[in-house]
Design a protein around this motif. Structure first.
Motif, short mmCIF file in Angstrom:
data_model
loop_
_atom_site.label_atom_id
_atom_site.label_comp_id
_atom_site.label_asym_id
_atom_site.label_seq_id
_atom_site.Cartn_x
_atom_site.Cartn_y
_atom_site.Cartn_z
N THR A 92 0.73 -1.15 -0.10
CA THR A 92 -0.04 -0.07 -0.08
C THR A 92 1.06 1.22 -0.17
OG1 THR A 92 -2.02 -1.12 1.25
CG2 THR A 92 -1.75 1.39 1.32
N PHE A 93 0.61 2.16 -0.85
CA PHE A 93 1.13 3.49 -0.98
C PHE A 93 0.48 4.46 -0.20
CE2 PHE A 93 3.03 1.94 -5.36
CZ PHE A 93 3.76 1.20 -4.38
N ALA A 94 0.98 5.18 0.86
CA ALA A 94 0.17 6.09 1.72
C ALA A 94 1.00 7.15 1.89
CB ALA A 94 -0.41 5.49 2.92
N GLY A 95 0.65 8.31 2.76
CA GLY A 95 1.34 9.38 2.84
C GLY A 95 1.08 10.30 4.08
N GLY A 96 1.54 11.56 3.74
CA GLY A 96 2.16 12.18 2.34
C GLY A 96 1.30 11.88 1.23
N GLU A 97 1.52 12.49 0.18
CA GLU A 97 0.85 12.12 -1.10
C GLU A 97 1.43 11.41 -2.00
OE1 GLU A 97 -1.39 11.92 -4.15
OE2 GLU A 97 -2.25 12.86 -2.40
N PRO A 98 1.24 9.97 -2.31
CA PRO A 98 1.91 9.20 -3.21
C PRO A 98 2.13 9.80 -4.70
CG PRO A 98 0.55 7.97 -1.96
CD PRO A 98 0.05 9.51 -1.59
N PHE A 99 1.38 10.56 -5.43
CA PHE A 99 1.08 11.20 -6.58
C PHE A 99 2.33 12.34 -6.57
CE2 PHE A 99 -2.26 8.36 -7.24
CZ PHE A 99 -2.27 8.02 -8.46
N ASP A 100 2.90 12.57 -5.55
CA ASP A 100 3.91 13.76 -5.50
C ASP A 100 5.33 13.01 -5.87
OD1 ASP A 100 2.36 15.58 -4.79
OD2 ASP A 100 3.04 16.08 -2.93
N GLN A 101 5.31 11.72 -5.72
CA GLN A 101 6.41 10.83 -6.04
C GLN A 101 5.91 9.70 -6.96
OE1 GLN A 101 9.34 10.62 -2.82
NE2 GLN A 101 7.90 11.44 -1.58
N ALA A 102 5.04 9.91 -7.96
CA ALA A 102 4.52 8.92 -8.79
C ALA A 102 5.32 8.00 -9.42
CB ALA A 102 3.60 9.58 -9.75
N ALA A 103 6.56 8.83 -9.96
CA ALA A 103 7.38 8.11 -10.94
C ALA A 103 8.00 6.66 -10.07
CB ALA A 103 8.33 8.74 -11.40
N PRO A 104 8.63 7.13 -8.95
CA PRO A 104 9.43 5.86 -8.38
C PRO A 104 8.43 4.88 -7.72
CG PRO A 104 9.76 8.29 -6.92
CD PRO A 104 9.17 8.27 -8.39
N LEU A 105 7.21 5.40 -7.37
CA LEU A 105 6.37 4.55 -6.80
C LEU A 105 5.76 3.46 -7.96
CD1 LEU A 105 4.25 6.67 -4.28
CD2 LEU A 105 5.92 4.75 -3.97
N ALA A 106 5.38 4.30 -9.08
CA ALA A 106 5.00 3.24 -10.41
C ALA A 106 6.06 2.24 -10.45
CB ALA A 106 4.75 4.18 -11.53
N ALA A 107 7.55 2.64 -10.59
CA ALA A 107 8.37 1.44 -10.78
C ALA A 107 8.53 0.44 -9.76
CB ALA A 107 9.76 2.44 -10.93
N LEU A 108 8.28 1.04 -8.64
CA LEU A 108 8.27 -0.05 -7.49
C LEU A 108 7.10 -0.87 -7.65
CD1 LEU A 108 9.14 -1.32 -5.00
CD2 LEU A 108 7.89 0.45 -3.82
N GLY A 109 5.99 -0.28 -7.91
CA GLY A 109 4.44 -1.25 -8.29
C GLY A 109 4.93 -2.23 -9.58
N ARG A 110 5.53 -1.68 -10.63
CA ARG A 110 6.00 -2.77 -11.56
C ARG A 110 6.63 -3.64 -11.01
NH1 ARG A 110 6.15 2.31 -14.59
NH2 ARG A 110 8.46 2.03 -14.35
N MET A 111 7.69 -3.44 -10.27
CA MET A 111 8.54 -4.58 -9.85
C MET A 111 7.66 -5.62 -9.03
SD MET A 111 11.75 -2.52 -8.68
CE MET A 111 12.78 -1.19 -9.50
N LEU A 112 6.95 -5.13 -8.16
CA LEU A 112 6.15 -5.86 -7.19
C LEU A 112 4.92 -6.61 -7.88
CD1 LEU A 112 5.92 -3.79 -4.13
CD2 LEU A 112 7.75 -5.65 -4.53
N LYS A 113 4.46 -5.98 -9.08
CA LYS A 113 3.31 -6.88 -9.52
C LYS A 113 4.03 -7.89 -10.32
CE LYS A 113 -0.57 -4.97 -10.25
NZ LYS A 113 -1.98 -4.44 -10.67
N HIS A 114 5.18 -7.86 -10.88
CA HIS A 114 5.84 -8.86 -11.70
C HIS A 114 5.96 -10.17 -10.79
CE1 HIS A 114 6.75 -7.54 -15.55
NE2 HIS A 114 7.54 -6.39 -15.16
N ARG A 115 5.92 -9.89 -9.36
CA ARG A 115 6.13 -11.21 -8.54
C ARG A 115 4.70 -11.41 -7.97
NH1 ARG A 115 11.57 -11.56 -6.97
NH2 ARG A 115 10.54 -13.43 -5.77
N GLY A 116 3.69 -11.01 -8.49
CA GLY A 116 2.36 -11.40 -8.38
C GLY A 116 1.64 -10.64 -7.10
N MET A 117 2.15 -9.50 -6.75
CA MET A 117 1.64 -8.68 -5.67
C MET A 117 0.67 -7.58 -6.32
SD MET A 117 4.84 -7.98 -2.88
CE MET A 117 5.65 -9.51 -2.29
#
Length: 236
Positions: A92-117
């Motif tokens: 879960t991405f919470a904050g703060g405001e996650p969309f203020d740091q959208a690019a790194p969170l999107a990259a992290l999300g892609r990594m984790l979704k490749h692992r089925g999360m």
């Protein structure tokens, strides 16, 4: 869900979290919790980012507003903490405001979704604003999000009758089919508040709770801390 627990597993983790996958991107981190049941469906890791440009009046965590607080971490390091940590079904991405740091969170999300999360993302912005903006980084974060919890917290509309949100204007969007089965069951899901005693006697809380009830709880804990212990048989 399997976790890398040997050298070959660590090598696979590095392959998913390296520079080419966006692992060298950095973000400002307020708090990382490797395992929680209070920040979305199931057992999840949770990342609270540091920095919020929205700054809702009555926010429960105003200390996350400043972009200069917290610590700087790489996406790859956060991915390793999650993949090599307790067994969880998502982040879960919470904050703060996650969309203020959208690019790194999107990259992290892609990594984790490749692992089925799965990915749950909070935002003070509304979904319509996020989709209409000419922001590829916002669209990328939306693209990896399974559940979006949107809208600013509004103190005058405080309402904790639904899971994971704190005011009646906030909405729960199922952006993928991952958790679609929960839609008719939302009324049966209750909010959770988790209290942890950390090293050094520091008490931390996370989750969603009625603010008046939470204040009463904190006052009771403070009274108990200040009261002398009652004598029992072992003390007599």
């Amino acid at each position: 869900m399997s976790k890398p627990n040997n050298s070959s597993g660590s090598a696979r983790t590095d392959a998913w979290t390296g520079q080419g996958a966006g692992g060298d991107l950095t973000l400002r981190l307020h708090r990382f919790l490797p395992k929680t049941r209070a920040e979305g469906p199931g057992i999840r890791a949770c990342i609270w980012v540091q920095g919020c440009s929205i700054r809702c009046p009555g926010c429960a965590v105003p200390w996350t507003w400043s972009p200069n607080g917290g610590e700087t971490v790489t996406v790859g390091e956060l991915a390793r903490r999650i993949l090599e940590g307790p067994e969880v079904e998502g982040v879960t991405f919470a904050g703060g405001e996650p969309f203020d740091q959208a690019a790194p969170l999107a990259a992290l999300g892609r990594m984790l979704k490749h692992r089925g999360m799965s990915v749950v993302t909070y935002s003070g912005y509304r979904l319509e604003e996020l989709r209409a903006a000419s922001r590829p980084d916002w669209h990328a974060l939306l693209g990896v999000t399974d559940i979006l919890l949107d809208g600013p917290f509004m103190r005058e509309k405080a309402d904790v009758s639904r899971p994971w949100v704190g005011s009646s204007n906030q909405r729960i969007h199922f952006l993928t089919d991952r958790y679609a089965f929960l839609k008719p069951e939302l009324g049966r899901h209750r909010n959770r508040l988790e209290i942890r005693l950390e090293r050094g006697g520091i008490v931390t809380l996370n989750g969603v709770a009625d603010m008046d009830a939470l204040q009463e709880l904190l006052e009771e804990l403070e009274l108990e801390r200040e009261s002398p212990p009652k004598k029992g048989k072992a003390d007599e």
